[in-house]
Design an enzyme around this catalytic site. Structure first.
Site, PDB file in Angstrom:
ATOM      1  N   LYS A   2       8.862 -13.906   1.226  1.00  0.00           N
ATOM      2  CA  LYS A   2       7.546 -13.516   1.747  1.00  0.00           C
ATOM      3  C   LYS A   2       6.459 -13.839   0.735  1.00  0.00           C
ATOM      4  O   LYS A   2       5.440 -14.461   1.053  1.00  0.00           O
ATOM      5  CB  LYS A   2       7.544 -12.005   2.048  1.00  0.00           C
TER       6      LYS A   2
ATOM      7  N   ARG B 251      -3.479  -7.422   2.236  1.00  0.00           N
ATOM      8  CA  ARG B 251      -4.192  -7.662   0.992  1.00  0.00           C
ATOM      9  C   ARG B 251      -3.998  -9.088   0.470  1.00  0.00           C
ATOM     10  O   ARG B 251      -4.884  -9.668  -0.138  1.00  0.00           O
ATOM     11  CB  ARG B 251      -3.593  -6.673  -0.007  1.00  0.00           C
TER      12      ARG B 251
ATOM     13  N   ARG C 229      -4.838  -1.178  -6.795  1.00  0.00           N
ATOM     14  CA  ARG C 229      -4.677  -2.637  -6.642  1.00  0.00           C
ATOM     15  C   ARG C 229      -6.006  -3.375  -6.700  1.00  0.00           C
ATOM     16  O   ARG C 229      -6.478  -3.958  -5.729  1.00  0.00           O
ATOM     17  CB  ARG C 229      -3.933  -2.969  -5.349  1.00  0.00           C
TER      18      ARG C 229
ATOM     19  N   ILE D 162      -8.886  -6.231  -8.025  1.00  0.00           N
ATOM     20  CA  ILE D 162      -8.827  -7.688  -8.191  1.00  0.00           C
ATOM     21  C   ILE D 162      -9.752  -8.128  -9.329  1.00  0.00           C
ATOM     22  O   ILE D 162     -10.217  -9.258  -9.361  1.00  0.00           O
ATOM     23  CB  ILE D 162      -9.123  -8.465  -6.895  1.00  0.00           C
ATOM     24  N   ASP D 163     -10.002  -7.195 -10.263  1.00  0.00           N
ATOM     25  CA  ASP D 163     -10.924  -7.515 -11.365  1.00  0.00           C
ATOM     26  C   ASP D 163     -10.441  -8.702 -12.208  1.00  0.00           C
ATOM     27  O   ASP D 163     -11.238  -9.525 -12.663  1.00  0.00           O
ATOM     28  CB  ASP D 163     -11.144  -6.283 -12.258  1.00  0.00           C
TER      29      ASP D 163
ATOM     30  N   VAL E 223       4.261  -0.960 -13.084  1.00  0.00           N
ATOM     31  CA  VAL E 223       3.435  -2.005 -12.472  1.00  0.00           C
ATOM     32  C   VAL E 223       2.372  -1.410 -11.544  1.00  0.00           C
ATOM     33  O   VAL E 223       1.203  -1.773 -11.612  1.00  0.00           O
ATOM     34  CB  VAL E 223       4.314  -3.041 -11.732  1.00  0.00           C
TER      35      VAL E 223
ATOM     36  N   ARG F  63       6.749  -5.954   8.169  1.00  0.00           N
ATOM     37  CA  ARG F  63       5.865  -6.821   7.369  1.00  0.00           C
ATOM     38  C   ARG F  63       6.660  -7.804   6.526  1.00  0.00           C
ATOM     39  O   ARG F  63       6.209  -8.915   6.268  1.00  0.00           O
ATOM     40  CB  ARG F  63       5.024  -5.958   6.410  1.00  0.00           C
TER      41      ARG F  63
HETATM   42  C1  UD1 Z   1       2.494  -9.180  -5.917  1.00  0.00           C
HETATM   43  C2  UD1 Z   1       3.471  -9.034  -4.781  1.00  0.00           C
HETATM   44  C3  UD1 Z   1       4.033  -7.626  -4.725  1.00  0.00           C
HETATM   45  C4  UD1 Z   1       4.631  -7.251  -6.059  1.00  0.00           C
HETATM   46  C5  UD1 Z   1       3.626  -7.493  -7.180  1.00  0.00           C
HETATM   47  C6  UD1 Z   1       4.200  -7.246  -8.550  1.00  0.00           C
HETATM   48  C7  UD1 Z   1       2.613 -10.564  -3.122  1.00  0.00           C
HETATM   49  C8  UD1 Z   1       2.018 -10.748  -1.769  1.00  0.00           C
HETATM   50  N1  UD1 Z   1       2.780  -9.317  -3.528  1.00  0.00           N
HETATM   51  O1  UD1 Z   1       1.391  -8.305  -5.667  1.00  0.00           O
HETATM   52  O2  UD1 Z   1       5.036  -7.580  -3.700  1.00  0.00           O
HETATM   53  O3  UD1 Z   1       4.968  -5.883  -6.038  1.00  0.00           O
HETATM   54  O4  UD1 Z   1       3.147  -8.843  -7.137  1.00  0.00           O
HETATM   55  O5  UD1 Z   1       5.343  -8.008  -8.749  1.00  0.00           O
HETATM   56  O6  UD1 Z   1       2.973 -11.524  -3.784  1.00  0.00           O
HETATM   57  N2  UD1 Z   1      -4.123  -5.507 -11.130  1.00  0.00           N
HETATM   58  C9  UD1 Z   1      -5.366  -5.181 -11.623  1.00  0.00           C
HETATM   59  N3  UD1 Z   1      -6.368  -6.105 -11.492  1.00  0.00           N
HETATM   60  C10 UD1 Z   1      -6.171  -7.320 -10.896  1.00  0.00           C
HETATM   61  C11 UD1 Z   1      -4.886  -7.649 -10.407  1.00  0.00           C
HETATM   62  C12 UD1 Z   1      -3.868  -6.715 -10.531  1.00  0.00           C
HETATM   63  O7  UD1 Z   1      -5.588  -4.106 -12.169  1.00  0.00           O
HETATM   64  O8  UD1 Z   1      -7.119  -8.114 -10.807  1.00  0.00           O
HETATM   65  C13 UD1 Z   1      -3.024  -4.530 -11.269  1.00  0.00           C
HETATM   66  C14 UD1 Z   1      -2.541  -4.034  -9.904  1.00  0.00           C
HETATM   67  O9  UD1 Z   1      -3.344  -2.940  -9.458  1.00  0.00           O
HETATM   68  C15 UD1 Z   1      -1.137  -3.630 -10.223  1.00  0.00           C
HETATM   69  C16 UD1 Z   1      -0.693  -4.654 -11.275  1.00  0.00           C
HETATM   70  O10 UD1 Z   1      -1.899  -5.195 -11.810  1.00  0.00           O
HETATM   71  O11 UD1 Z   1      -1.121  -2.350 -10.790  1.00  0.00           O
HETATM   72  C17 UD1 Z   1       0.181  -5.769 -10.746  1.00  0.00           C
HETATM   73  O12 UD1 Z   1      -0.472  -6.424  -9.700  1.00  0.00           O
HETATM   74  P1  UD1 Z   1      -0.154  -7.938  -9.314  1.00  0.00           P
HETATM   75  O13 UD1 Z   1       0.888  -8.501 -10.185  1.00  0.00           O
HETATM   76  O14 UD1 Z   1      -1.457  -8.656  -9.201  1.00  0.00           O
HETATM   77  O15 UD1 Z   1       0.466  -7.749  -7.858  1.00  0.00           O
HETATM   78  P2  UD1 Z   1       0.056  -8.469  -6.521  1.00  0.00           P
HETATM   79  O16 UD1 Z   1      -0.210  -9.906  -6.761  1.00  0.00           O
HETATM   80  O17 UD1 Z   1      -0.984  -7.658  -5.825  1.00  0.00           O
END
Ligand code: UD1
Length: 422
Positions: A22, A93, A122, A124-125, A328, A398
């Site tokens: 996925k 998302r 979560r 996206i900063d 995480v 999903r």
């Molecule tokens: C992706 C996966 C999800 C998996 C995760 C971690 C997809 C669709 N989803 O989610 O299944 O659980 O990786 O392996 O691929 N964060 C920030 N700022 C940011 C980006 C992330 O603070 O700009 C934090 C998030 O809130 C979270 C952590 O970083 O606590 C990890 O997030 P991230 O690795 O980005 O996960 P996703 O890409 O959302």
């Protein structure tokens, strides 16, 4: 309303094949925007999140043809919009994965700001900071993020505070046409990032180092469409390996690379599960009681957060105590509260869960808290005393294709039941 009804205590064994990942398929679909023309993706899982990404691409002007259940032909020559509205981002998302490709292709993108979700804030900063370093300007307008790169994107070095999967992917995709060299330090190393880089390179991009903490992207002027096979889903595979550990009987799980589950399999071996590694899968079973082992989630190659609930389910069935630490996502222990209804003994202390094995579960009515937690509750039902009913199964839909049918093929007494609406 559909629920999954499980009658516990039946023999569950046999062979199951997992679908494409996925988390890879969604990003590869977004990446087709970068190569105008007809791209073909094979081994695409037929799941709700992929359907939402299909809607996102169609909304942008792409034409999608379903060739067969797992093959999509995506014509991105017709993409003429760069706006992804809230109604789609709110459904999924990961729709934000189009931000990078749209910026690379059009120099602009409007993507609704994702809200919080049930596994934490979560943010996206890191996506935004990284893209700003590449020359993108942002403004937030009534909940939409307007991104523009008036001077085009230029290569630079971006160091991520945390190895975010989504931020790494958006930065890699945004920078394929950037002027000069982009370097991403502390990049995420997940196998799905490698799959994305492989597809981009097949399209003619110059991405080096994917799978390591430093990824380099040398901008090229254009990319050509390709045919690409989505990597096997290590999390779906891990879910069935955990099921083998739970029921004890042998389950052969095929269609994925066991190296992608490296630490999970080693931890499962420490828990007393026997794992026979094969080229494209594993055979797993358990003859001893489940041994309690501490787990902490970390970015790849650490223990995946997406395997935390299924593993906690196993540990809750053990007979000793251990600690599961979630590093995480904040707030990813909703499964723990739900499985208590089935007799599990788990105490949450901040981002630690103290799991006291109870040796058995009792069937109950429970609610899927999220995708992986939902699957873990169905797994618990397989070994519970009596009947378990899991509701809110749209979460499971999903990310798991034909989950109920696959469990049935292993002999589980599990059914999807439509309840009359009240
Ligand atoms: C992706 C996966 C999800 C998996 C995760 C971690 C997809 C669709 N989803 O989610 O299944 O659980 O990786 O392996 O691929 N964060 C920030 N700022 C940011 C980006 C992330 O603070 O700009 C934090 C998030 O809130 C979270 C952590 O970083 O606590 C990890 O997030 P991230 O690795 O980005 O996960 P996703 O890409 O959302």
């Amino acid at each position: 309303m559909d629920v999954i009804r499980i009658e516990g205590g039946h023999r569950v064994e046999g062979t199951v094949t997992v679908e494409g990942a996925k988390n890879s398929a969604l990003k590869l679909m977004a990446a087709t925007i970068l190569a105008p023309g007809i791209n073909t993706l094979t081994n695409v899982p037929n799941i709700a999140d992929v359907h939402v990404m299909g809607k996102v691409l169609t909304r942008l002007g792409a034409r999608i043809e379903v060739i067969d259940e797992h093959t999509l032909r995506i014509d991105t020559s017709t993409v003429d919009s760069w706006v992804t509205p809230y109604e789609l981002v709110a459904q999924m998302r990961a729709s934000t994965a189009v931000l990078g490709p749209l910026l690379a292709r059009f120099g602009k993108a409007t993507v609704a700001m994702p809200g919080g979700c049930n596994i934490g804030a979560r943010k996206i900063d890191m996506h935004i900071l990284g893209l700003q370093a590449l020359g993108v300007e942002f403004d937030l307008d009534h909940g939409d993020i307007n991104a523009t790169a008036p001077q085009g994107l230029h290569g630079t070095t971006v160091a991520l505070d945390f190895a975010s999967v989504g931020a790494t992917e958006n930065l890699v995709m945004a920078s394929v046409h950037a002027n000069g060299l982009t370097v991403i330090e502390n990049a995420a190393r997940e196998p799905e990032i490698v799959d994305l880089a492989n597809m981009l390179n097949e399209m003619g991009a110059k991405v080096r180092g994917a799978g390591s903490p430093i990824i380099e992207i040398e901008g090229v002027s254009e990319l050509r469409p390709v045919t690409h096979r989505v990597v096997g889903d290590r999390i779906e595979a891990g879910t069935f390996v955990a099921t083998a550990g739970l029921v004890g009987y042998p389950i052969e799980v095929l269609g994925f690379d066991p190296a992608h589950l490296g630490l999970v399999l080693r931890k499962y071996e420490q828990m007393g599960i026997t794992i026979e590694r094969k080229e494209r899968g594993v055979l797993a079973w358990r003859e001893k009681p489940i041994a309690s082992v501490d787990i902490q989630t970390l970015p790849f190659p650490g223990f995946p957060t997406d395997m935390q609930a299924q593993t906690m389910c196993l540990l809750a069935l053990g007979t000793k105590s251990c600690v599961v630490t979630e590093n995480v996502f904040e707030n990813r222990f909703m499964f723990a509260s739900e499985i208590q209804r089935m007799g599990a003994d788990i105490r949450i202390e901040g981002h630690h869960a103290i799991v006291h094995g109870v040796g058995g579960f009792s069937g109950a009515q429970v609610k899927s808290p999220d995708l992986r937690g939902g699957a873990a509750l169905v797994m618990a039902g397989l070994v519970a005393d009596g009947v378990t009913t899991v509701s809110d199964i749209y979460h499971i839909d999903r990310g798991y294709e034909r989950f109920v049918e696959k469990l049935q093929s292993l002999g589980a007494h599990v059914q999807r039941v439509t309840l009359p609406s009240k």
